[in-house]
Scaffold this motif. Structure first.
Motif, short mmCIF file in Angstrom:
data_model
loop_
_atom_site.label_atom_id
_atom_site.label_comp_id
_atom_site.label_asym_id
_atom_site.label_seq_id
_atom_site.Cartn_x
_atom_site.Cartn_y
_atom_site.Cartn_z
N ILE A 106 0.84 -1.21 0.00
CA ILE A 106 0.00 0.00 0.00
C ILE A 106 0.87 1.26 0.00
N MET A 110 1.42 4.33 -3.12
CA MET A 110 1.19 5.77 -2.93
C MET A 110 2.36 6.62 -3.43
N TYR A 116 1.92 0.96 -10.60
CA TYR A 116 0.99 -0.07 -10.15
C TYR A 116 1.40 -1.49 -10.58
N THR A 120 2.62 -4.28 -7.97
CA THR A 120 1.70 -5.41 -7.79
C THR A 120 2.41 -6.73 -8.11
N ALA A 149 -1.64 -12.55 -13.25
CA ALA A 149 -2.55 -11.80 -12.36
C ALA A 149 -2.32 -10.30 -12.49
N LEU A 153 -5.01 -7.59 -13.72
CA LEU A 153 -5.38 -6.46 -12.86
C LEU A 153 -5.06 -5.12 -13.53
N PHE A 157 -8.41 -4.87 -15.80
CA PHE A 157 -9.23 -4.01 -14.93
C PHE A 157 -8.99 -2.53 -15.25
N ALA A 161 -11.67 -2.56 -18.39
CA ALA A 161 -12.87 -2.31 -17.58
C ALA A 161 -12.90 -0.89 -17.02
N MET A 162 -11.84 -0.11 -17.27
CA MET A 162 -11.76 1.30 -16.84
C MET A 162 -11.94 1.48 -15.33
N ILE A 163 -11.49 0.48 -14.58
CA ILE A 163 -11.56 0.61 -13.12
C ILE A 163 -10.33 1.40 -12.67
N PRO A 164 -10.53 2.50 -11.96
CA PRO A 164 -9.35 3.29 -11.55
C PRO A 164 -8.43 2.50 -10.63
N LEU A 165 -7.15 2.49 -10.97
CA LEU A 165 -6.18 1.76 -10.15
C LEU A 165 -5.46 2.74 -9.22
N PRO A 166 -5.00 2.25 -8.08
CA PRO A 166 -4.29 3.16 -7.16
C PRO A 166 -3.02 3.73 -7.81
N ASN B 54 -18.22 1.81 -11.80
CA ASN B 54 -18.51 2.54 -13.06
C ASN B 54 -19.57 1.85 -13.92
N ILE B 404 -7.60 -2.71 -4.92
CA ILE B 404 -8.28 -2.00 -6.03
C ILE B 404 -9.71 -1.66 -5.62
N PHE B 407 -9.95 1.21 -3.30
CA PHE B 407 -9.55 2.50 -3.87
C PHE B 407 -10.59 3.04 -4.86
N LEU B 411 -11.61 6.93 -5.11
CA LEU B 411 -10.29 7.28 -5.67
C LEU B 411 -9.43 7.96 -4.60
#
Lengths: 166, 500
Positions: A106, A110, A116, A120, A149, A153, A157, A161-166, B54, B404, B407, B411
């Motif tokens: 984590i 940041m 990412y 990961t 994996a 991810l 993702f 899938a447009m999932i916001p990643l950290p 989303n 994920i 987050f 966000l």
């Protein structure tokens, strides 16, 4: 956890909870006093309900304390030897490693920059390798699984899938 | 019956190829999640809520309902094949289910529990479609005292029934949840409370990241710290059963009906959920059976009762969640968070603000029943291979998904801390036998309890009389006092017994 050990843990937890409830009660009381000093009614205060909850939490914690004492739990188990013994148990060590790896993961996420995928992959590979016998086969399996994996991810993702990643 | 009409019309609307495919894969994913030890229905729904943020509302709930139903059933597969319940709600199924597998009847046991799950979920759908709309109308007459009492009763009863060790620990867990919910900018006074100057906490502790932490991270840690090595039985019959699955189920029709009613009733109790429903169904079936001495030795009745009970609890748990905004189970609590994220406000006004939504949820649940049959049949045989996936590969991926999921909703990097802190806290509390359900319910309902309590006092100029005088509120108050007094008496009796 076996009952005897559980009651010892309950004894310590009850004392921590009593501490939390006393602190919470004082903070809530301060909120009530602040509301009254502003000329508002006591029942409007944001501290009113927390004050009630912390009072009952204190009562429950005290009841837990008594239950643990009645079951024979005493604080005398907190000795240097016992603490050292606990830190040497497999469960403690493994839990610390898993929590430590997750904390590091984590924290690294940041950091500035788009790290990412790298972070990961490193996290997955380390977690997979650290607890298993390191044979050539297991290392290759871990690298492949961690890479696939990470790709799923980060690309699947994150991009598809447009999932916001950290 | 406009609500039944909305259920039927919603069901017809769902006959869209995209939704059907999505529901099929979601139910299948749910079955796998439920079957894999360490992955639970609540964890699956919490992770997917973050990942589907989303996605349009209709597709999101197709996924979440499919995973919910699939996972509650999936737990029984590992209970039968491994003697390790994939979810806590399948623990009772393991007692007779695994014995059946050892007798060489694994395939039939899986088929029977699948059929039982389908019947249970179906009866839950009927209960949801029939009971939720009238309950919404009754709830429209609720005012602050009733809402306060109902939500408080929810946290208390969840603590009482959901306690793993001592009841007092269940109550403590509920109060910890309430205290965590108070960390925020107060809705009435608009002053910050327990935030310690941290601006990230002004909007409160984010529920979904907290739930991901509570349900996913402890399982990751436990999976590595445990030394579990198990043998997976093949999902095939060594001994051929002469009677069909349908005949076996019909033979135990009384148990099916009894367990369905128990499932719906317990599911509707705030926060209690599928686990308790399964155990109570099993226990009641045992007590009322002609073959009570055979329970635990591998009889179908013992596998049918908990599976019907835990699946019927799904529909039951959705009733208070949709009509009163008080979730009936931990997975329903996550669904409540997901609904709020997508702009649906559950509660008495749902029929006015989102007309036909209850019918839509019932229709989705109905569709998931059909897909459970299809996905469950297809996955039955490969499941013994899927169950062999080593924890060491699976759990780090779950941890990465948790990050994920935590987050994606806001966000916010701060939510990653929430996932981590609640994960470690969840692990420690689990070690000390504190159930996460009352904490989560307290966290979800805490703000509502506080606001309704003070609103009732403000409206009545500081008088506590409305809590006692208004009939529904008075009934809840009596039940709350009865629960507390009963538990204190039981604890006293137990301590006297120990002393003697």
């Amino acid at each position: 956890m076996e009952k005897k050990a559980l009651r010892k843990a309950d004894l310590v937890t009850s004392m921590i909870l009593m501490g939390i409830s006393i602190t919470g009660f004082i903070m809530s009381l301060q909120l009530v006093i602040r509301t009254i000093s502003r000329g508002k009614e006591w029942f409007e205060s944001s501290g009113l309900f927390p004050m009630i909850v912390t009072f009952f939490l204190g009562l429950c914690a005290y009841s837990l304390f008594l239950t643990a004492r009645r079951a024979g739990a005493r604080l005398d188990f907190i000795t240097k030897e016992n603490m050292l013994f606990m830190t040497k148990t497999r469960e403690f060590k493994v839990a610390c490693i898993v929590i430590g790896l997750l904390a590091a993961y984590i924290m690294l996420l940041m950091l500035p920059g788009r790290l990412y995928a790298v972070v990961t992959f490193v996290y997955l590979l380390t977690s997979m390798l650290v607890f298993q016998k390191k044979t050539k086969k297991s290392v290759i399996h871990s690298i492949i699984i961690a890479a696939v994996a990470t790709a799923v991810l980060a690309f699947g993702f994150g991009k598809l899938a447009m999932i916001p990643l950290p | 019956m406009p609500d039944i009409q909305s259920f039927i019309s919603s069901f017809i609307e769902l006959m869209d190829i995209k939704i059907l495919i999505l529901m099929f894969f979601s139910t299948g994913l749910g079955v796998i999640i439920g079957a894999l030890p360490g992955l639970t229905a609540t964890m699956g729904i919490a992770l997917l809520t973050g990942l589907t943020y989303n996605v349009p509302l209709e597709y999101t709930f197709t996924i979440l309902m499919g995973v919910y139903v699939g996972a509650i059933y999936g737990g029984s597969i590992s209970a039968i094949l491994l003697n390790i319940p994939g979810t806590a709600s399948a623990a009772a199924t393991a007692l007779d289910g695994h014995q059946l597998a050892l007798q060489g009847k694994a395939e039939t046991a899986i088929k029977v529990t699948r059929f039982a799950s389908i019947i249970g979920t179906f009866i839950g759908v009927i209960a949801l479609a029939l009971l939720a709309p009238p309950l919404t109308k009754i709830a429209l007459s609720f005012q602050s005292p009733e809402f306060f009492m109902l939500a408080f009763f929810g946290v208390l009863i969840c603590g009482s029934i959901g306690a793993k060790d001592l009841t007092i620990k269940g109550w403590i867990a509920g109060m910890i949840g309430l205290l965590l919910a108070f960390v925020r900018l107060d809705d009435i006074e608009s002053t910050s409370r327990f935030t310690f100057g941290n601006t990230n906490l002004l909007s409160g502790i984010s529920v979904i990241p907290a739930m991901i932490g509570f349900y996913a991270i402890p399982e990751v840690i436990k999976a590595f710290t445990g030394n579990d090595k198990f043998t997976v039985n093949a999902a095939r019959d060594k001994v051929k059963e002469k009677v069909s699955v349908l005949k076996i189920t019909i033979k135990h029709l009384k148990t099916v009906i009894q367990s369905s009613l128990i499932g719906i009733g317990i599911g509707a109790l705030p926060g209690v959920g599928e686990d308790v429903a399964a155990w109570v169904s099993y226990d009641t079936a045992k007590r009322t059976s002609k073959n009570k001495e055979k329970f635990g030795t591998g009889i179908y009745e013992g596998a049918i009762a908990p599976e019907v009970g835990n699946n019927a609890a799904i529909g039951g748990a959705l009733i208070p969640m949709l009509t009163l905004a008080v979730p009936g189970s931990p997975p329903a609590a996550v669904l409540l968070g997901a609904l709020t994220l997508h702009g649906i406000r559950p509660g008495p006004m749902i029929g006015i603000e989102s007309p036909g939504f209850i019918g839509k949820m019932a229709a989705l649940l109905m569709l998931s029943v059909i897909m459970l049959w299809a996905a469950g049949t297809l996955l039955a045989n490969p499941m013994s291979k899927i169950l062999k996936v080593p924890t060491v590969y699976l759990m780090p991926i779950v941890a990465a998904l948790s990050v994920i999921g935590g987050f994606a909703i806001n966000l916010s990097a701060f939510d990653l801390f929430i996932v981590f802190i609640f994960g470690v806290l969840g692990y420690l509390l689990d070690k000390m036998d504190y159930s996460p359900a009352p904490i989560v319910l307290g966290l979800i309902l805490g703000n509502m309890i506080d606001v309704k309590f003070r609103t009732a006092l403000i409206t009545n100029n500081g008088s506590f009389l409305p809590f006692v005088v208004r009939p529904i509120s008075a009934i809840f108050l009596a039940v709350i006092l009865f629960t507390i007094v009963k538990q204190i008496m039981a604890a006293r009796a137990a301590s006297k017994e120990t002393a003697a």
